[in-house]
Design a protein around this motif. Structure first.
Motif, PDB file in Angstrom:
ATOM      1  N   CYS A  24      20.130  29.153 -72.012  1.00 41.30           N
ATOM      2  CA  CYS A  24      22.120  30.243 -71.537  1.00 41.30           C
ATOM      3  C   CYS A  24      22.638  30.607 -72.755  1.00 41.30           C
ATOM      4  CB  CYS A  24      22.583  29.603 -70.374  1.00 41.30           C
ATOM      5  SG  CYS A  24      24.491  30.665 -70.505  1.00 41.30           S
ATOM      6  N   CYS A  59      24.540  32.289 -73.662  1.00 35.94           N
ATOM      7  CA  CYS A  59      26.707  33.218 -72.712  1.00 35.94           C
ATOM      8  C   CYS A  59      27.453  31.934 -74.346  1.00 35.94           C
ATOM      9  CB  CYS A  59      26.971  32.259 -71.817  1.00 35.94           C
ATOM     10  SG  CYS A  59      27.953  31.063 -71.558  1.00 35.94           S
ATOM     11  N   CYS A  91      28.637  28.322 -73.769  1.00 33.25           N
ATOM     12  CA  CYS A  91      26.994  27.392 -73.730  1.00 33.25           C
ATOM     13  C   CYS A  91      26.922  27.603 -75.546  1.00 33.25           C
ATOM     14  CB  CYS A  91      26.118  28.209 -73.237  1.00 33.25           C
ATOM     15  SG  CYS A  91      25.777  27.903 -71.464  1.00 33.25           S
TER      16      CYS A  91
HETATM   17 ZN   LIG Z   1      26.343  29.287 -70.806  1.00 28.51          ZN
END
Ligand SMILES: [Zn+2]
Ligand SMILES: [Zn+2]
Length: 142
Positions: A28, A30, A33
């Motif tokens: 991930c 994002c 993260c």
């Molecule tokens: Zn994430």
């Protein structure tokens, strides 16, 4: 290797045994993260909560995700190692951070998600499934 998987944080105050196979293993990218993974993606094996036996005390941080769900990050209060993340929409699943699993687990990512938030130096493996944002929820394969 196959289940059961064993796991422990960097300082050893949190450990786990997991008695099932992951439904998905995702990188991930994002922004949230990147903040907990020192700039790169988190690597998460999505397990059923019912398969996880955790020992030790965890700290948590919750925040509203773009989806409107609440995401909660669980980490070791002593060493700060990320242990798992969980969405309020899928409380039966836990995204166990791959670094929490003991060496020798043999699990590898199959999917990259939230690649639209990846830094410009990121190398996204073309062999993996790829989603600009969230992927559909994993479905049990058996
Ligand atoms: Zn994430
Ligand atoms: Zn620890």
């Amino acid at each position: 290797m196959t289940a059961p998987y064993t796991a422990r944080c960097a300082c050893g105050s949190v450990s786990a045994t997991i008695r099932g196979e992951p439904l998905a293993i995702r990188l991930c990218w994002c922004r949230q993260c990147q903040q907990i993974a020192a700039g790169g993606p988190t690597t998460n094996a999505v397990f059923q909560v019912a398969d996880i036996d955790l020992v030790g005390r965890l700290s948590t941080h919750s925040f509203p995700a773009a989806s409107g769900n609440t995401l909660t990050q669980h980490f070791c209060p002593s060493c700060g190692a990320p242990v798992y993340g969980q969405s309020s929409a899928r409380m039966h699943l836990a995204s166990i951070r791959l670094g929490f699993l003991d060496v020798g687990h043999g699990l590898k990512p199959d999917t990259s998600i939230w690649t639209e938030e990846a830094p410009d130096w990121a190398v996204i493996d073309p062999a993996l499934a790829r989603f600009d944002r969230q992927a559909p929820p994993p479905v049990r394969q058996d």
